[in-house]
Write an enzyme that holds these catalytic residues in place. Structure first.
Site, PDB file in Angstrom:
ATOM      1  N   GLU A   1      15.064  11.002   7.654  1.00  0.00           N
ATOM      2  CA  GLU A   1      14.996  10.180   6.444  1.00  0.00           C
ATOM      3  C   GLU A   1      16.352  10.077   5.755  1.00  0.00           C
ATOM      4  OE1 GLU A   1      11.904  11.626   3.849  1.00  0.00           O
ATOM      5  OE2 GLU A   1      10.360  11.438   5.388  1.00  0.00           O
TER       6      GLU A   1
ATOM      7  N   GLU B   1       9.748   2.161   4.594  1.00  0.00           N
ATOM      8  CA  GLU B   1       8.527   2.603   3.907  1.00  0.00           C
ATOM      9  C   GLU B   1       8.541   2.155   2.444  1.00  0.00           C
ATOM     10  OE1 GLU B   1       7.346   6.684   4.448  1.00  0.00           O
ATOM     11  OE2 GLU B   1       5.854   6.558   2.846  1.00  0.00           O
TER      12      GLU B   1
ATOM     13  N   ASP C   1       5.711  13.791  10.076  1.00  0.00           N
ATOM     14  CA  ASP C   1       5.530  15.023   9.294  1.00  0.00           C
ATOM     15  C   ASP C   1       4.428  14.833   8.241  1.00  0.00           C
ATOM     16  OD1 ASP C   1       6.963  13.399   7.590  1.00  0.00           O
ATOM     17  OD2 ASP C   1       8.598  14.826   7.248  1.00  0.00           O
ATOM     18  N   SER C   2       3.814  13.634   8.211  1.00  0.00           N
ATOM     19  CA  SER C   2       2.570  13.447   7.452  1.00  0.00           C
ATOM     20  C   SER C   2       1.504  14.401   7.983  1.00  0.00           C
ATOM     21  CB  SER C   2       2.079  11.995   7.554  1.00  0.00           C
ATOM     22  OG  SER C   2       2.094  11.557   8.897  1.00  0.00           O
TER      23      SER C   2
ATOM     24  N   ASP D   1       9.209  13.324  14.073  1.00  0.00           N
ATOM     25  CA  ASP D   1       9.960  13.498  12.824  1.00  0.00           C
ATOM     26  C   ASP D   1      10.715  14.816  12.813  1.00  0.00           C
ATOM     27  OD1 ASP D   1       9.616  11.238  11.286  1.00  0.00           O
ATOM     28  OD2 ASP D   1       7.814  11.979  10.272  1.00  0.00           O
TER      29      ASP D   1
ATOM     30  N   LYS E   1      13.118  10.918  14.363  1.00  0.00           N
ATOM     31  CA  LYS E   1      13.267  10.124  13.141  1.00  0.00           C
ATOM     32  C   LYS E   1      13.692  11.056  12.009  1.00  0.00           C
ATOM     33  CE  LYS E   1       9.498   8.335  10.920  1.00  0.00           C
ATOM     34  NZ  LYS E   1       9.505   9.029   9.614  1.00  0.00           N
TER      35      LYS E   1
HETATM   36  O1  KIV Z   1       5.291  11.000   8.653  1.00  0.00           O
HETATM   37  C1  KIV Z   1       4.853   9.846   8.736  1.00  0.00           C
HETATM   38  O2  KIV Z   1       3.667   9.602   8.991  1.00  0.00           O
HETATM   39  C2  KIV Z   1       5.781   8.739   8.542  1.00  0.00           C
HETATM   40  C3  KIV Z   1       5.192   7.367   8.411  1.00  0.00           C
HETATM   41  C4  KIV Z   1       4.635   7.220   7.053  1.00  0.00           C
HETATM   42  C5  KIV Z   1       6.174   6.328   8.726  1.00  0.00           C
HETATM   43  O3  KIV Z   1       6.955   8.941   8.459  1.00  0.00           O
END
Ligand code: KIV
Length: 260
Positions: free
Chosen positions: A118, A185, A49-50, A88, A116
């Protein structure tokens, strides 16, 4: 499209380091990047989600939607034939167990092999619901970008005895629940090393030292495509931002000169 038939913990890409090479993971958000990274031999692609920051120009990851993630996961899945694809679950898509299961299923249908999310004990019900639906889960502990607004800024985690104990206990819980791997992280190096040593599932670190079973980075950071923010732990191997500026200037010059 990649083969999503691997059950929890069974995919060879997600291995403990032992004598083998560390897991090499990068983010990808689109077809050409996914295809290039896949063909270059990457083990794991994360549709992170970056996306919100490095592709959509947002301040943080919090306003990324499930629709955004579905579209980009499908693009990555079209580009990757071999790599294990993690997508994510964005903020707001796993507020309840039922919502988590439904959102995870949509990401798998879009082409992800695992999702994934959090957190640890606070999202235990959501993780159980996804695993009960036979969907692979990757955990994410340490600095949780979806909570950056409450935190005020990005911080290193595990720096106090209490903080370290919380991450270690969450990591053990995630392993007991049946997650396939855990992203750590911005975790203090010694704490990440202890977790890696203790668990039988792999850890994948970012800003958490070199003892993890694998490493993950945001693709824009390693190729120099997001020059406005460079995390301290991200090695930059190329300078695509300059290449794009340079090519654009050359193009402008070329059409000024030519008679077409
Ligand atoms: O969203 C992302 O890019 C991440 C990485 C920083 C692990 O979760």
């Amino acid at each position: 499209m990649s083969d999503p038939s691997h059950g929890p913990n069974t995919h060879p890409a997600l291995h403990k380091r032992g004598d083998s090479a560390p897991i090499a993971a990068l983010t990808a958000y689109d077809y050409p990047t996914a295809r290039l990274l896949d063909e270059a031999g990457i083990d794991v692609l994360l549709v992170g989600d970056s996306l919100g920051m490095v592709v959509l120009g947002m301040e943080d990851t919090i306003d990324v939607t499930l629709q955004d993630m579905l579209r980009h996961t499908a693009a990555v899945a079209r580009g990757a034939k071999r790599a294990f694809i993690i997508a994510d679950l964005p903020a707001g898509s796993y507020d309840s167990a039922e919502q988590a299961r439904s959102s995870a299923k949509q990401l798998i249908d879009a082409g992800a092999h695992a999702v994934k999310l959090e957190g640890g004990a606070l999202i235990e019900d959501q993780i159980r619901a996804i695993l009960d639906a036979k969907i692979n889960v990757v955990g994410h502990l340490g600095m949780l970008p979806q909570h950056v607004r409450e935190e005020g800024r990005y911080r290193k985690k595990g720096m106090t005895k209490q903080g370290a104990a919380r991450i270690i206990s969450d990591a053990k819980l995630l392993e007991r629940l049946g997650v396939s791997a855990i992203v750590l992280e911005s975790v203090k190096k010694s704490v990440a090393a202890e977790i890696t040593e203790t668990l039988t599932i792999p850890t994948i670190g970012i800003g958490s030292g070199d003892q993890c079973d694998g490493q993950i980075r945001v693709i824009h950071d390693i190729i120099g495509l997001f020059p406005w923010f460079k995390p301290p732990f991200a090695e930059q191997f190329n300078d695509l931002a300059s290449l794009i500026s340079d090519s654009t200037k050359k193009y402008i010059e070329s059409i000024n000169k030519s008679d077409v």
